[in-house]
Design a protein around this motif. Structure first.
Motif, PDB file in Angstrom:
ATOM      1  N   LEU A  14       9.455 -60.724 -24.750  1.00 33.05           N
ATOM      2  CA  LEU A  14       8.312 -61.481 -25.254  1.00 33.05           C
ATOM      3  C   LEU A  14       7.222 -61.564 -24.191  1.00 33.05           C
ATOM      4  CD1 LEU A  14      10.498 -64.329 -26.768  1.00 33.05           C
ATOM      5  CD2 LEU A  14       9.357 -62.546 -28.083  1.00 33.05           C
ATOM      6  N   THR A 146       2.668 -57.045 -26.380  1.00 24.29           N
ATOM      7  CA  THR A 146       3.045 -57.358 -27.753  1.00 24.29           C
ATOM      8  C   THR A 146       1.869 -57.115 -28.686  1.00 24.29           C
ATOM      9  OG1 THR A 146       4.663 -59.028 -27.077  1.00 24.29           O
ATOM     10  CG2 THR A 146       3.868 -59.146 -29.327  1.00 24.29           C
ATOM     11  N   THR A 148       0.314 -57.575 -32.422  1.00 22.56           N
ATOM     12  CA  THR A 148       0.408 -58.368 -33.643  1.00 22.56           C
ATOM     13  C   THR A 148      -0.361 -57.654 -34.732  1.00 22.56           C
ATOM     14  OG1 THR A 148       0.557 -60.443 -32.395  1.00 22.56           O
ATOM     15  CG2 THR A 148      -0.051 -60.599 -34.714  1.00 22.56           C
ATOM     16  N   LEU A 186      10.080 -57.522 -33.017  1.00 24.60           N
ATOM     17  CA  LEU A 186      10.338 -58.957 -32.918  1.00 24.60           C
ATOM     18  C   LEU A 186      10.326 -59.605 -34.295  1.00 24.60           C
ATOM     19  CD1 LEU A 186       8.046 -59.678 -29.840  1.00 24.60           C
ATOM     20  CD2 LEU A 186      10.499 -59.178 -29.843  1.00 24.60           C
ATOM     21  N   LYS A 198       5.112 -58.834 -35.254  1.00 21.26           N
ATOM     22  CA  LYS A 198       4.998 -58.775 -33.795  1.00 21.26           C
ATOM     23  C   LYS A 198       5.928 -57.673 -33.284  1.00 21.26           C
ATOM     24  CE  LYS A 198       3.601 -63.572 -32.994  1.00 21.26           C
ATOM     25  NZ  LYS A 198       2.247 -63.191 -32.542  1.00 21.26           N
ATOM     26  N   THR A 199       5.350 -56.775 -32.514  1.00 24.41           N
ATOM     27  CA  THR A 199       6.085 -55.624 -31.987  1.00 24.41           C
ATOM     28  C   THR A 199       5.758 -55.458 -30.513  1.00 24.41           C
ATOM     29  OG1 THR A 199       5.836 -54.523 -34.143  1.00 24.41           O
ATOM     30  CG2 THR A 199       6.569 -53.166 -32.281  1.00 24.41           C
ATOM     31  N   THR A 200       6.769 -55.450 -29.656  1.00 27.39           N
ATOM     32  CA  THR A 200       6.536 -55.171 -28.244  1.00 27.39           C
ATOM     33  C   THR A 200       6.469 -53.664 -28.046  1.00 27.39           C
ATOM     34  OG1 THR A 200       7.600 -57.199 -27.482  1.00 27.39           O
ATOM     35  CG2 THR A 200       7.463 -55.386 -25.899  1.00 27.39           C
TER      36      THR A 200
END
Length: 206
Positions: A14, A146, A148, A186, A198-200
């Motif tokens: 995160l 991250t 969004t 995520l 949400k993607t890292t």
């Protein structure tokens, strides 16, 4: 005490803004494939991964392999590249090549995974179970941020990451340009609206 990756490994999963992290050597259940992830085959692969991961988790929780250990299943991840060099606005999804992965606790062994696959085969049969592999993956020093929003808008976050690379005199370690990257999901993209996902995003650094 239950181990929860969202609490114990916040810096890794995160990130706040764009940051450099050291990703440790870890174990994964993996499946490889190619083509558009919006096609049914990609969903079928995901559906093969998760039951095995939960079978491993249940065996550890019950103490079948020693001291009982309870944990939250790790998020789905993917390593992506293209076979034709396309990316961002010109991305040809049919040319995507990927490995999707679910991280496993350090104490998990190949033998335990094979037992979990055998148990899964009875309850959740899938042709992809025969292709599933248990691998040790080493990423090392990475740049991550991250994103969004929709996967189709990841280019904006990649652009910010490229600016960071330039400003800090960093370079990536890739084989297909800087489109080769790792994604950590995520949000469950099967249930969360595209604009809220949400993607890292991660690039391995040289």
């Amino acid at each position: 005490m239950k181990y929860e990756w969202r609490k114990q490994e916040r810096d890794l999963y995160l990130p706040k803004g764009i940051q450099v992290v050291n990703v440790p050597q870890v174990h994964f259940l993996t499946l490889t494939g190619h083509g558009d992830p919006n096609q049914p085959a990609f969903s079928a692969q995901i559906q093969a991964l998760y039951p095995v991961a939960y079978a491993v988790r249940m065996a550890l929780k019950k103490g079948e392999f020693g001291t009982p250990y309870e944990y939250t299943v790790y998020p789905l991840e993917g390593v992506w590249t293209t076979t034709d060099g396309s990316r961002d606005a010109t991305l040809n999804k049919a040319a995507l090549a990927y490995t999707i992965m679910l991280r496993q606790p350090d104490q998990v062994t190949a033998e335990q995974v094979q037992l979990a696959i055998a148990r899964t085969r009875d309850k959740h049969p899938s042709p992809y179970l025969d292709q599933l592999q248990f691998v040790t993956y080493t990423e090392g020093r990475c740049l991550q941020a991250t994103h969004t929003g929709s996967f189709d808008t990841e280019g904006t976050t990649f652009a910010a990451m490229r600016d960071y690379l330039t400003a800090h005199q960093l370079t990536t370690q890739t084989t297909m340009g800087d489109y080769q990257h790792r994604e950590i999901y995520l949000s469950d993209f099967r249930r969360v609206a595209p604009e809220r996902r949400k993607t890292t995003l991660q690039w391995r650094l040289a």
